[in-house]
Design a protein around this motif. Sequence first.
Motif, PDB file in Angstrom:
ATOM      1  N   SER A 152      -9.778   2.027  -4.790  1.00  0.00           N
ATOM      2  CA  SER A 152      -9.874   3.489  -4.874  1.00  0.00           C
ATOM      3  C   SER A 152      -8.768   4.026  -5.768  1.00  0.00           C
ATOM      4  CB  SER A 152      -9.715   4.111  -3.482  1.00  0.00           C
ATOM      5  OG  SER A 152     -10.685   3.613  -2.609  1.00  0.00           O
ATOM      6  N   TYR A 153      -8.989   5.213  -6.273  1.00  0.00           N
ATOM      7  CA  TYR A 153      -7.973   5.893  -7.068  1.00  0.00           C
ATOM      8  C   TYR A 153      -6.981   6.557  -6.115  1.00  0.00           C
ATOM      9  CZ  TYR A 153     -10.846   4.990 -11.106  1.00  0.00           C
ATOM     10  OH  TYR A 153     -11.545   4.357 -12.102  1.00  0.00           O
ATOM     11  N   ILE A 154      -5.708   6.349  -6.389  1.00  0.00           N
ATOM     12  CA  ILE A 154      -4.641   6.892  -5.550  1.00  0.00           C
ATOM     13  C   ILE A 154      -4.071   8.129  -6.239  1.00  0.00           C
ATOM     14  CG2 ILE A 154      -2.440   6.400  -4.400  1.00  0.00           C
ATOM     15  CD1 ILE A 154      -4.725   4.503  -3.514  1.00  0.00           C
TER      16      ILE A 154
ATOM     17  N   GLU B  92       0.513  11.374  -3.869  1.00  0.00           N
ATOM     18  CA  GLU B  92       0.824  10.406  -2.807  1.00  0.00           C
ATOM     19  C   GLU B  92       1.865   9.398  -3.272  1.00  0.00           C
ATOM     20  OE1 GLU B  92      -2.654   8.494  -1.190  1.00  0.00           O
ATOM     21  OE2 GLU B  92      -3.662  10.421  -0.830  1.00  0.00           O
ATOM     22  N   ILE B  93       1.706   8.929  -4.490  1.00  0.00           N
ATOM     23  CA  ILE B  93       2.668   7.970  -5.044  1.00  0.00           C
ATOM     24  C   ILE B  93       4.045   8.628  -5.127  1.00  0.00           C
ATOM     25  CG2 ILE B  93       3.278   6.555  -7.049  1.00  0.00           C
ATOM     26  CD1 ILE B  93       0.207   6.485  -7.677  1.00  0.00           C
TER      27      ILE B  93
ATOM     28  N   GLN C  32      -0.924  -0.868  -2.399  1.00  0.00           N
ATOM     29  CA  GLN C  32      -2.049  -0.167  -1.772  1.00  0.00           C
ATOM     30  C   GLN C  32      -3.261  -1.081  -1.685  1.00  0.00           C
ATOM     31  OE1 GLN C  32      -1.243   2.695  -0.297  1.00  0.00           O
ATOM     32  NE2 GLN C  32       0.714   2.200  -1.260  1.00  0.00           N
TER      33      GLN C  32
ATOM     34  N   SER D 110      -6.003  -1.447  -3.282  1.00  0.00           N
ATOM     35  CA  SER D 110      -7.218  -0.649  -3.141  1.00  0.00           C
ATOM     36  C   SER D 110      -7.960  -0.553  -4.465  1.00  0.00           C
ATOM     37  CB  SER D 110      -6.820   0.755  -2.680  1.00  0.00           C
ATOM     38  OG  SER D 110      -7.927   1.604  -2.673  1.00  0.00           O
TER      39      SER D 110
ATOM     40  N   LYS E 248      -5.275   3.747 -10.553  1.00  0.00           N
ATOM     41  CA  LYS E 248      -5.356   2.413  -9.983  1.00  0.00           C
ATOM     42  C   LYS E 248      -5.023   1.406 -11.073  1.00  0.00           C
ATOM     43  CE  LYS E 248     -10.319   1.503 -10.527  1.00  0.00           C
ATOM     44  NZ  LYS E 248     -11.552   1.131  -9.806  1.00  0.00           N
TER      45      LYS E 248
ATOM     46  N   LEU F 187       1.094   0.991  -6.421  1.00  0.00           N
ATOM     47  CA  LEU F 187      -0.354   0.801  -6.551  1.00  0.00           C
ATOM     48  C   LEU F 187      -0.771  -0.613  -6.145  1.00  0.00           C
ATOM     49  CD1 LEU F 187      -0.954   2.793  -9.840  1.00  0.00           C
ATOM     50  CD2 LEU F 187      -1.762   3.400  -7.549  1.00  0.00           C
TER      51      LEU F 187
END
Length: 134
Positions: free
Chosen positions: A23-25, A29-30, A19, A21, A65, A16
């Motif tokens: 944004s919420y990941i 994907e993780i 990334q 970001s 996140k 995280l």
Amino acid sequence: MISTKGRYALRVMMDLAEQNSDSYIPLKEIAERQGISKKYLEMIVKELVSAKLLIGVSGKGGGYKLSRKPGEYSVGEILTVTEGTLAVVACLSESAEQCPRAEGCATLPMWSELNQMIHDFFYSKKLTDLTEQK
């Protein structure tokens, strides 16, 4: 010994952080990037959210996140959430009852010193220290 759960928690947090970001990941994907079962990660992120190390949102556009900047997390706090204790012997765990032999224990000072060294090491390492080593 640090368990798989603790090591995977660090990997999630590093992922995280990398990334970078707001944004919420999605957890999927993780899990794919890290090569870890999504089901197993669900248990880990639940603990990290409960400890307020992560923010989680469900539904469309949801995911996870970091709740703070990567440099504000210590490795020690992440491991403590997932491991419960980093104590090297049971009698030094925060939840341990006072050992009746503590006063006369010849090895307690050594264990206490090692315990403090481990604590200081993990709490001096920041999440960014790990992500910058890659």
